[in-house]
Design an enzyme around this catalytic site. Structure first.
Site, PDB file in Angstrom:
ATOM      1  N   VAL A  68       0.835  -1.208   0.000  1.00 30.87           N
ATOM      2  CA  VAL A  68       0.000   0.000   0.000  1.00 30.87           C
ATOM      3  C   VAL A  68       0.869   1.258   0.000  1.00 30.87           C
ATOM      4  CG1 VAL A  68      -1.879  -1.156   1.230  1.00 30.87           C
ATOM      5  CG2 VAL A  68      -0.192   0.132   2.515  1.00 30.87           C
ATOM      6  N   CYS A  69       0.271   2.336  -0.474  1.00 28.23           N
ATOM      7  CA  CYS A  69       0.874   3.670  -0.405  1.00 28.23           C
ATOM      8  C   CYS A  69      -0.279   4.659  -0.270  1.00 28.23           C
ATOM      9  CB  CYS A  69       1.737   3.958  -1.634  1.00 28.23           C
ATOM     10  SG  CYS A  69       0.803   4.115  -3.165  1.00 28.23           S
ATOM     11  N   ALA A  70      -0.063   5.905  -0.561  1.00 31.39           N
ATOM     12  CA  ALA A  70      -1.109   6.920  -0.396  1.00 31.39           C
ATOM     13  C   ALA A  70      -2.207   6.795  -1.443  1.00 31.39           C
ATOM     14  CB  ALA A  70      -0.498   8.319  -0.427  1.00 31.39           C
ATOM     15  N   GLY A  72      -1.825   4.510  -4.498  1.00 33.39           N
ATOM     16  CA  GLY A  72      -1.724   3.282  -5.275  1.00 33.39           C
ATOM     17  C   GLY A  72      -0.614   3.314  -6.310  1.00 33.39           C
ATOM     18  N   THR A  96      -4.081   4.266   0.823  1.00 32.54           N
ATOM     19  CA  THR A  96      -4.649   4.616   2.128  1.00 32.54           C
ATOM     20  C   THR A  96      -5.679   5.728   2.002  1.00 32.54           C
ATOM     21  OG1 THR A  96      -2.802   6.118   2.556  1.00 32.54           O
ATOM     22  CG2 THR A  96      -2.636   3.896   3.471  1.00 32.54           C
TER      23      THR A  96
END
Length: 195
Positions: A68-70, A72, A96
């Site tokens: 995951v990241c902020a 995608g 996220t």
């Protein structure tokens, strides 16, 4: 998940229902991670994925891995990099940001455990805006050629939007405040080995 080299994607609801069985790796900077992450997520910034490859491979051998990241974009890059190394992972669609927008909880460590910081997107906006202003100011006060700095930043932003990549974020990610402390990364790698 299958052994396909193509990165898979999970929607937030799919990830939420499977969260207890997934190893979640958050590839954002430590400051972004500290501002709120999926419950149980481990922080391995994108620039450190290669160093963590043996541990991630080990975790993937024992169960499914969600990256995951902020938004995608970084997690998709990480999944592609891992797929090239034979490690199958999935990315969280929308990152996220989508997770929080769906009303799912983000875990925020206790205040004493975190380093205050800005999201990478905010750092990029600040840096790009500052460089544009600097280029304009220097172009007016020193020499018109300094306005080329403004042109370069504008071109970089257009390229970033067209390719869904961000060179400035890559550079900013190497700054000391965006890198994990050695002890934090070592603890994360140990947790991955024990999964």
């Amino acid at each position: 998940m299958t052994s396909s080299p193509t990165p898979l994607a999970l929607a937030t609801d799919q990830a939420r229902t499977r969260l207890h069985e997934l190893t979640v790796i958050d590839v954002r900077t430590p400051a972004e991670y500290a501002s709120g992450h999926l419950p149980g997520a481990l922080n391995v910034p994108l620039g450190r994925i290669r160093r963590a490859l043996p541990e991630i491979r080990h975790a993937a051998g024992r169960g499914d891995v969600l990256v995951v990241c902020a938004s995608g974009a970084r997690s998709e890059s990480a999944c592609k990099l891992l797929a090239e190394q034979g490690v199958t992972t999935a990315t969280l669609v929308g990152g996220t940001g989508a997770w929080a927008a769906e009303g799912h909880d983000l875990h925020t460590p206790a205040a004493c455990d975190t380093r205050a910081g800005w999201s990478m997107e905010r750092q990029v906006r600040f840096t790009a805006g500052s460089l544009v202003l600097l280029g304009l100011l220097l172009g007016l006060l020193v020499h018109p050629a300094f306005q080329l700095l403004t042109v370069g930043i504008a071109g970089g932003l257009v390229f970033s939007a067209l390719t869904n990549t961000c060179g400035m974020a890559v550079v900013l990610g190497t700054l000391p405040h965006n890198r994990p402390r050695a002890a934090d990364l070592d603890a994360t790698l140990a947790a991955l080995r024990n999964r």
